[in-house]
Design an enzyme around this catalytic site. Sequence first.
Site, PDB file in Angstrom:
ATOM      1  N   SER A 134       0.826  -1.225   0.000  1.00  0.00           N
ATOM      2  CA  SER A 134       0.000   0.000   0.000  1.00  0.00           C
ATOM      3  C   SER A 134       0.851   1.262   0.000  1.00  0.00           C
ATOM      4  CB  SER A 134      -0.985   0.037   1.164  1.00  0.00           C
ATOM      5  OG  SER A 134      -0.681  -0.857   2.162  1.00  0.00           O
ATOM      6  N   ASP A 178       7.154   2.752   6.185  1.00  0.00           N
ATOM      7  CA  ASP A 178       7.001   2.171   4.848  1.00  0.00           C
ATOM      8  C   ASP A 178       7.121   3.236   3.766  1.00  0.00           C
ATOM      9  OD1 ASP A 178       6.458   0.067   6.471  1.00  0.00           O
ATOM     10  OD2 ASP A 178       4.340  -0.077   5.968  1.00  0.00           O
TER      11      ASP A 178
END
Length: 401
Positions: A134, A178
């Site tokens: 994502s 991330d």
Amino acid sequence: MNPPPNLLSAFNNAFNKLPKLVARAPGRVNLLGEHVDYNDGWVLPVAIDHTAWIAASPCSSDLISVHALDLGEAVSIQIDDLEHKVDVRGKPLPAWSYYPAGVAWALQQHSLQIGGLDAVLTSTIPLGAGLSSSAAIEVAFAVTWQAFSGWQLNPMTMAQICQTAENAYVGVNCGLMDQFASLHGVAGNALLFDCRTLEWEPVPLPQGTSLVIADSGVRRSLGDSAYNERRTACEQATRTLAERLPNVHALRDVSIDAFDQHSHALPSVVRRRAEHVVDECARTLEAVEHLRSGDALGFGKLMYQGHASLRDLYQVSCPELDVLVEIATGLPGCYGARLTGAGFGGCTVNLVKEGNVESFLQALSMEYWNRTGKQASAWVCQAVGGASTSMATTLKRINIQ
Ligand code: GLA
């Protein structure tokens, strides 16, 4: 790195023109520092050669049209409707489109102008496997909009905006690791990132070793709500410890000694969660020293410890991940293994001596099958550079198939 061959033809089929740009954003594997980014801790991710790709052109209207090649689905959203999370026909947005829509929305929240977009998205990052599929999609859209707009963000601000998209639009209370890794990757290096000061530095991976990712095939089920629950437990621990310890603003500020003295004030589950975070912060800083001195064995030992802590204290492992780590522990040339990412399924990361990689890959998959009846895919990953875009002039050299 070249885009998947079908990306450009898919764009051509969808929009009847050539794309102006191709963007790539890598996934990541985290070597240590798990579930500490939202506690202001230190993390050690590596941007990897599994990638989210976008082919895109600006469009003259206020429509964002995205084709998700891997899902065979498409969505069109009016820029004015972003806030309402509906498509151009007023229907609720499909879940996958929350990522591009969320990035567009978050850019606007930062007063950055975005224009209509035609885009095709594809990704080689397995979904829900703990490899930041994502975040890579978010980052790929952010660099695309930047390339087509008059503004320029520094990569850290862009990472934060993508995090806002995920926190406030998608509804997952993730930390910054991330998005940071996808934007800041350095080939051949892990990234030591201080999630409080936002300082970071590349640290070379040990010579003569390979990073092996093993996908358990198990996908997160209640992952996202369990993730948010873990975060809530950490906040509760911080509040209680801060009443007793001056200058504690996050669990990162709690030393192992101070924790030992005051942890009795915490309810037992919350204490376990906090203990993982306190130990993992110390473990990550210690591990970096092993990396710096090229000590794969010392580093690997801490990876095993990190896994045990995620399994027993933070409780985000699952039987299949534990089996993968157990098998790896007994295989020749394996320095260390642990689950990577949020957990609840997904992948392990293994540090393996180069000469043993082939036999490691085979033995791991075979033994996993014997013990679980499930298929694991395992592969060697490379540490790559952060997200980038290539404009059409470069793309002309790439044949449309
Ligand atoms: C997910 C989140 C990250 C981080 C990890 C666990 O990948 O997106 O922010 O919290 O889990 O370390």
